[in-house]
Design a protein around this motif. Structure first.
Motif, PDB file in Angstrom:
ATOM      1  N   PRO B  10       3.306  28.242   3.085  1.00 16.99           N
ATOM      2  CA  PRO B  10       3.210  27.335   1.934  1.00 16.99           C
ATOM      3  C   PRO B  10       4.332  26.320   1.897  1.00 16.99           C
ATOM      4  O   PRO B  10       4.218  25.317   1.221  1.00 16.99           O
ATOM      5  CB  PRO B  10       3.296  28.280   0.742  1.00 16.99           C
ATOM      6  CG  PRO B  10       2.986  29.621   1.280  1.00 16.99           C
ATOM      7  CD  PRO B  10       3.416  29.634   2.688  1.00 16.99           C
ATOM      8  N   THR B  11       5.443  26.591   2.596  1.00 19.86           N
ATOM      9  CA  THR B  11       6.522  25.597   2.577  1.00 19.86           C
ATOM     10  C   THR B  11       6.124  24.336   3.342  1.00 19.86           C
ATOM     11  O   THR B  11       6.655  23.263   3.088  1.00 19.86           O
ATOM     12  CB  THR B  11       7.805  26.174   3.213  1.00 19.86           C
ATOM     13  OG1 THR B  11       7.499  26.575   4.542  1.00 19.86           O
ATOM     14  CG2 THR B  11       8.333  27.349   2.428  1.00 19.86           C
ATOM     15  N   LEU B  12       5.154  24.489   4.259  1.00 17.75           N
ATOM     16  CA  LEU B  12       4.751  23.344   5.088  1.00 17.75           C
ATOM     17  C   LEU B  12       4.160  22.198   4.259  1.00 17.75           C
ATOM     18  O   LEU B  12       4.631  21.057   4.365  1.00 17.75           O
ATOM     19  CB  LEU B  12       3.762  23.823   6.155  1.00 17.75           C
ATOM     20  CG  LEU B  12       3.497  22.856   7.291  1.00 17.75           C
ATOM     21  CD1 LEU B  12       4.764  22.529   8.043  1.00 17.75           C
ATOM     22  CD2 LEU B  12       2.448  23.441   8.238  1.00 17.75           C
ATOM     23  N   PRO B  13       3.157  22.476   3.389  1.00 19.03           N
ATOM     24  CA  PRO B  13       2.655  21.367   2.562  1.00 19.03           C
ATOM     25  C   PRO B  13       3.717  20.820   1.637  1.00 19.03           C
ATOM     26  O   PRO B  13       3.768  19.616   1.392  1.00 19.03           O
ATOM     27  CB  PRO B  13       1.505  21.993   1.764  1.00 19.03           C
ATOM     28  CG  PRO B  13       1.647  23.451   1.912  1.00 19.03           C
ATOM     29  CD  PRO B  13       2.384  23.713   3.177  1.00 19.03           C
ATOM     30  N   ALA B  14       4.568  21.727   1.109  1.00 17.57           N
ATOM     31  CA  ALA B  14       5.610  21.246   0.185  1.00 17.57           C
ATOM     32  C   ALA B  14       6.546  20.278   0.891  1.00 17.57           C
ATOM     33  O   ALA B  14       6.890  19.216   0.363  1.00 17.57           O
ATOM     34  CB  ALA B  14       6.393  22.436  -0.362  1.00 17.57           C
ATOM     35  N   VAL B  15       6.930  20.626   2.125  1.00 16.97           N
ATOM     36  CA  VAL B  15       7.824  19.746   2.890  1.00 16.97           C
ATOM     37  C   VAL B  15       7.126  18.430   3.205  1.00 16.97           C
ATOM     38  O   VAL B  15       7.710  17.344   3.072  1.00 16.97           O
ATOM     39  CB  VAL B  15       8.283  20.454   4.189  1.00 16.97           C
ATOM     40  CG1 VAL B  15       8.973  19.474   5.127  1.00 16.97           C
ATOM     41  CG2 VAL B  15       9.217  21.600   3.853  1.00 16.97           C
ATOM     42  N   ALA B  16       5.835  18.525   3.596  1.00 18.91           N
ATOM     43  CA  ALA B  16       5.072  17.305   3.925  1.00 18.91           C
ATOM     44  C   ALA B  16       4.979  16.386   2.717  1.00 18.91           C
ATOM     45  O   ALA B  16       5.201  15.177   2.817  1.00 18.91           O
ATOM     46  CB  ALA B  16       3.681  17.691   4.417  1.00 18.91           C
ATOM     47  N   VAL B  17       4.681  16.980   1.553  1.00 23.44           N
ATOM     48  CA  VAL B  17       4.557  16.189   0.318  1.00 23.44           C
ATOM     49  C   VAL B  17       5.902  15.542  -0.015  1.00 23.44           C
ATOM     50  O   VAL B  17       5.976  14.358  -0.347  1.00 23.44           O
ATOM     51  CB  VAL B  17       4.071  17.090  -0.843  1.00 23.44           C
ATOM     52  CG1 VAL B  17       4.229  16.383  -2.179  1.00 23.44           C
ATOM     53  CG2 VAL B  17       2.619  17.470  -0.628  1.00 23.44           C
ATOM     54  N   LEU B  18       6.983  16.326   0.111  1.00 26.68           N
ATOM     55  CA  LEU B  18       8.312  15.788  -0.203  1.00 26.68           C
ATOM     56  C   LEU B  18       8.674  14.628   0.715  1.00 26.68           C
ATOM     57  O   LEU B  18       9.188  13.593   0.275  1.00 26.68           O
ATOM     58  CB  LEU B  18       9.365  16.891  -0.077  1.00 26.68           C
ATOM     59  CG  LEU B  18       9.509  17.794  -1.305  1.00 26.68           C
ATOM     60  CD1 LEU B  18      10.480  18.924  -1.031  1.00 26.68           C
ATOM     61  CD2 LEU B  18       9.999  16.980  -2.502  1.00 26.68           C
ATOM     62  N   ILE B  19       8.384  14.797   2.013  1.00 29.73           N
ATOM     63  CA  ILE B  19       8.701  13.732   2.982  1.00 29.73           C
ATOM     64  C   ILE B  19       7.942  12.462   2.617  1.00 29.73           C
ATOM     65  O   ILE B  19       8.498  11.362   2.598  1.00 29.73           O
ATOM     66  CB  ILE B  19       8.367  14.182   4.415  1.00 29.73           C
ATOM     67  CG1 ILE B  19       9.380  15.241   4.866  1.00 29.73           C
ATOM     68  CG2 ILE B  19       8.368  12.998   5.385  1.00 29.73           C
ATOM     69  CD1 ILE B  19       9.042  15.921   6.163  1.00 29.73           C
ATOM     70  N   CYS B  20       6.650  12.622   2.279  1.00 25.22           N
ATOM     71  CA  CYS B  20       5.826  11.451   1.949  1.00 25.22           C
ATOM     72  C   CYS B  20       6.364  10.753   0.702  1.00 25.22           C
ATOM     73  O   CYS B  20       6.439   9.523   0.651  1.00 25.22           O
ATOM     74  CB  CYS B  20       4.377  11.868   1.733  1.00 25.22           C
ATOM     75  SG  CYS B  20       3.586  12.321   3.274  1.00 25.22           S
ATOM     76  N   ILE B  21       6.753  11.541  -0.311  1.00 27.21           N
ATOM     77  CA  ILE B  21       7.245  10.936  -1.554  1.00 27.21           C
ATOM     78  C   ILE B  21       8.566  10.202  -1.297  1.00 27.21           C
ATOM     79  O   ILE B  21       8.776   9.090  -1.780  1.00 27.21           O
ATOM     80  CB  ILE B  21       7.405  12.018  -2.649  1.00 27.21           C
ATOM     81  CG1 ILE B  21       6.012  12.484  -3.087  1.00 27.21           C
ATOM     82  CG2 ILE B  21       8.174  11.492  -3.849  1.00 27.21           C
ATOM     83  CD1 ILE B  21       6.009  13.652  -4.019  1.00 27.21           C
ATOM     84  N   VAL B  22       9.438  10.830  -0.503  1.00 25.48           N
ATOM     85  CA  VAL B  22      10.721  10.180  -0.190  1.00 25.48           C
ATOM     86  C   VAL B  22      10.484   8.868   0.552  1.00 25.48           C
ATOM     87  O   VAL B  22      11.084   7.834   0.244  1.00 25.48           O
ATOM     88  CB  VAL B  22      11.624  11.135   0.631  1.00 25.48           C
ATOM     89  CG1 VAL B  22      12.803  10.394   1.226  1.00 25.48           C
ATOM     90  CG2 VAL B  22      12.122  12.271  -0.245  1.00 25.48           C
ATOM     91  N   LEU B  23       9.546   8.902   1.516  1.00 28.57           N
ATOM     92  CA  LEU B  23       9.218   7.677   2.268  1.00 28.57           C
ATOM     93  C   LEU B  23       8.736   6.588   1.332  1.00 28.57           C
ATOM     94  O   LEU B  23       9.127   5.425   1.435  1.00 28.57           O
ATOM     95  CB  LEU B  23       8.140   7.977   3.317  1.00 28.57           C
ATOM     96  CG  LEU B  23       8.639   8.603   4.617  1.00 28.57           C
ATOM     97  CD1 LEU B  23       7.465   8.951   5.510  1.00 28.57           C
ATOM     98  CD2 LEU B  23       9.561   7.645   5.347  1.00 28.57           C
ATOM     99  N   LEU B  24       7.867   6.987   0.402  1.00 23.79           N
ATOM    100  CA  LEU B  24       7.316   6.009  -0.543  1.00 23.79           C
ATOM    101  C   LEU B  24       8.410   5.420  -1.426  1.00 23.79           C
ATOM    102  O   LEU B  24       8.420   4.221  -1.715  1.00 23.79           O
ATOM    103  CB  LEU B  24       6.252   6.683  -1.408  1.00 23.79           C
ATOM    104  CG  LEU B  24       5.496   5.750  -2.342  1.00 23.79           C
ATOM    105  CD1 LEU B  24       4.493   4.942  -1.548  1.00 23.79           C
ATOM    106  CD2 LEU B  24       4.790   6.518  -3.431  1.00 23.79           C
ATOM    107  N   LEU B  25       9.349   6.278  -1.834  1.00 20.94           N
ATOM    108  CA  LEU B  25      10.397   5.796  -2.731  1.00 20.94           C
ATOM    109  C   LEU B  25      11.361   4.837  -2.040  1.00 20.94           C
ATOM    110  O   LEU B  25      11.841   3.888  -2.656  1.00 20.94           O
ATOM    111  CB  LEU B  25      11.184   6.991  -3.294  1.00 20.94           C
ATOM    112  CG  LEU B  25      10.447   7.820  -4.348  1.00 20.94           C
ATOM    113  CD1 LEU B  25      11.229   9.059  -4.694  1.00 20.94           C
ATOM    114  CD2 LEU B  25      10.223   6.994  -5.608  1.00 20.94           C
TER     115      LEU B  25
END
Lengths: 88, 574
Positions: B10-25
């Motif tokens: 479950p940490t995999l989607p969380a990390v993926a989501v976090l990376i995407c949000i950071v990129l967007l920001l």
């Protein structure tokens, strides 16, 4: 190599998120709210497609809890938008 | 180990989501990093890196260059159509030309290119814009005079014929002045453009076309004057004189117009500025008249005046309006409001439109008062915005000017009161409750009746019991509770209506017996891995897979086999 359906679902969500972010950057209008809503829709679609008839994979159980939290957050966004519209 | 691997999933989607949000920001800030820019790479504020600044200038020119060529192209077709007297097409070209020029101006402001050579190009183009607008309007009016001349000659109206002649004179003079101004700028404009590598052929062609237009207007007006004087000779018993002081004026100056009526008749006097009525008055008893005109909204360049009184026409003297520099200040008044002053030297500019731009986009147009002051609210969203004020109205004899950039903070808007406020909070609460209900419904919806609602350690849920009690069905086997096995009960309850679902109860029971932590979410593979050395269990699981996923038809014998094997396996475990 065997690919677990959980990994497939995570990959699909990540790719979908990447596509959304790519087009947002292309349109020069990054928006966290729109990103959130589109990712939530993507999660809903993937959860429905990856759901077997009788078996209940563990990753789907967790994904459903994430989606449920997303639905509540979506409600909060709608409420915020309503506040914005009325106050303007 | 395997459980650890599963637990980290479950940490995999969380990390993926976090990376995407950071990129967007960070994306919006990627183009202009705060800590380091090529422009800011200097040790002190007293020196610049020339090579970097040149690079920046070239980058900006790359953006502006196509627009500059489009502006030249539009001006070329505009003058050509004016020369051909195709005013419909010329109007379209003019709109296009003005839109592109304004776009260019906004870009220069937005990209902060005011220090580069582009500013010089923009200044010259602003003057060209005034000339071309004036050329279009004057030539169009000059062409209309031909129709009026025929009309008045047919009506035998000598007064109006003279009016047409004078207006033609005024227009001829202005067109000549405009073309001279446009032509005089061409060398400088071409030089600046060639420095950027802009194609100047359409522009030089437009200068040639403007020159030939001026010549044709001169000829036409000469012909018209001769013809009108021949048809209606001027009155010999009455005349009117006119004089102007000074010959050159600026914004805010007073132009004194005076003259005298000689001869008997009416004492009424009409003054025409650029062939449009400026003043109607009466001369004194000795025939003298006087009018003082304040220079306000009037275009830069030559203007003509003439006076008329009871069939007598004066000469057509001209005066020049000189362009004056302006200064524009802007300040934030708080609460999303701004105020400022527009001055031409020490003279306040009154009733002038001042545009407020945020990121190059106009957000408000404010009008100055008698003291040159303007104030108003901006249509901006909440937060901090950098805005500039711009004055660039070519109807005034004033140079365009921009204010310094000002930071405007727009506070959050107050929520509406009254009826809106009363229904607001219940509505928000309702939406939140609806979303909460939606989330709960979504989680519950997933548990379809065909799926088990029991865990190894739990009792069978009430719902299954109720279903069993309410709908026993003729084919149902009698409940067997000899082992006290709730899964077996659930199996018997469902076997009549949905055999795969019934079989699933037995599968979950076996998964629990195999020691899997969450049997309801276990798969066949999980059980196989947990108990790799049990061939009977493996055979049962293979048959189970064929029924559930292979769609095999089940006979009574198969059902008995499934049940018997299940009971055996459970007994074995026990």
């Amino acid at each position: 190599m065997q690919i677990r359906s959980g990994n497939l679902a995570v990959s699909a969500i990540t790719i979908w998120m990447g596509i959304v972010i790519f087009f947002m950057i292309l349109a020069e209008s990054p928006d966290l709210e729109i990103l959130f809503v589109l990712v939530l829709i993507g999660m809903l679609v993937i959860a429905e497609l990856a759901d077997p008839v009788h078996a209940r994979p563990l990753f789907l159980k967790r994904l459903r809890y994430i989606i449920a939290c997303g639905v509540i957050l979506f409600g909060a966004i709608v409420a915020h938008k309503v506040l914005e519209i009325i106050s303007s | 180990m395997r459980r650890d691997a599963k637990g980290s999933l479950p940490t995999l989607p969380a990390v993926a989501v976090l990376i995407c949000i950071v990129l967007l920001l960070i994306t919006p800030h990627a183009a202009s990093p705060v800590l380091y820019t090529t422009k800011s790479d200097s040790f002190t504020a007293m020196h610049d890196r020339v090579s970097v600044l040149r690079q920046v200038s070239q980058d900006n020119t790359g953006i502006a260059l196509p627009l500059m060529e489009e502006i030249f192209s539009s001006s070329g077709t505009l003058v050509l159509n004016i020369n051909l007297r195709d005013f419909e097409s010329a109007e379209r070209d003019l709109d296009d030309y003005l839109a592109r020029s304004r776009q260019f101006d906004n870009m220069v402001v937005r990209l902060d290119m005011s220090q580069s050579d582009l500013e010089e190009w923009r200044r010259l183009n602003a003057q060209n814009r005034e000339d071309l607008t004036s050329l279009f309007e004057d030539t169009q009016r000059f062409s209309e005079l031909k129709r009026l001349e025929i009309e008045y000659r047919d009506a035998d109206n000598p007064d109006m014929l003279y009016s047409v002649m004078y207006e033609g004179e005024a227009l001829r003079s202005r067109i000549k002045e405009t073309v001279t101004s446009y032509e005089g700028r061409s060398e400088e404009m071409t030089g600046v453009s060639e420095r950027f590598g802009v194609e100047t052929t359409p522009y030089t062609q437009s200068v040639d076309d403007a020159r030939s237009l001026s010549v044709s207007v001169e000829d036409e007006q000469e012909e018209r004057s001769t013809e009108i004087r021949r048809v209606a000779p001027p009155r010999a018993d009455r005349s009117i004189t006119i004089g102007l002081e000074p010959a050159e004026v600026r914004y805010g100056d007073i132009l004194t117009i005076s003259g005298r009526i000689i001869g008997s008749g009416s004492q009424d006097v009409a003054l025409y500025l650029d062939s449009r009525l400026l003043w109607n008055g009466t001369a004194a008893s000795d025939g003298t008249y006087l009018h003082r005109m304040s220079i306000g909204m009037i275009r830069t360049g030559m203007h003509t005046l003439y006076a008329t009184s009871d069939g007598a026409f004066s000469d057509v003297p001209a005066f020049r309006v000189i362009r004056s520099p302006t200064s524009l200040t802007l300040a934030s008044s708080g609460g999303g409001n701004v105020h400022g002053v527009l001055l031409s030297g020490d003279v306040p500019v009154r009733d002038a439109p001042v545009r407020i731009l945020s990121a190059g986009r106009p957000v408000a147009t404010l009008t100055t008062d008698a003291d040159g002051r303007f104030t108003g609210a901006l249509r901006l969203s909440e937060g901090d915005h950098r805005v500039v004020a711009a004055f660039d109205d070519h109807r005034y004899p004033l140079e365009p000017s921009w204010s310094e950039e000002v930071l405007v903070h727009v506070p959050p808007r107050k929520e509406s009161q009254g009826v809106g406020g009363i229904i607001l909070y219940p509505l928000v609460v309702l939406i939140l409750l609806a979303s909460l209900g939606g989330a709960i419904w979504y989680l519950r919806r997933q548990s379809s009746p065909s799926e088990p609602r029991v865990s190894v350690m739990e009792e069978r849920p009430d719902r299954t019991e109720e279903e069993h009690a309410e709908d026993p069905g003729p084919e149902l086997s009698p409940p067997t509770d000899e082992y006290g096995d709730p899964f077996l009960e659930a199996y018997h309850a469902a076997v009549g209506s949905d055999y795969p679902a019934a079989l699933r109860h037995l599968f979950i029971s076996l998964a629990g017996a195999a020691g899997l932590p969450d049997p309801a979410y276990a798969t066949v593979g999980d059980i196989r891995r947990k108990q790799p050395d049990d061939p009977r269990l493996h055979a049962w699981l293979s048959a189970y897979e064929r029924v559930l996923y292979g769609g095999h038809t089940i006979t009574d014998a198969d059902r008995d086999w499934f049940l018997a094997e299940y009971l055996f396996l459970r007994e074995e475990d026990a």
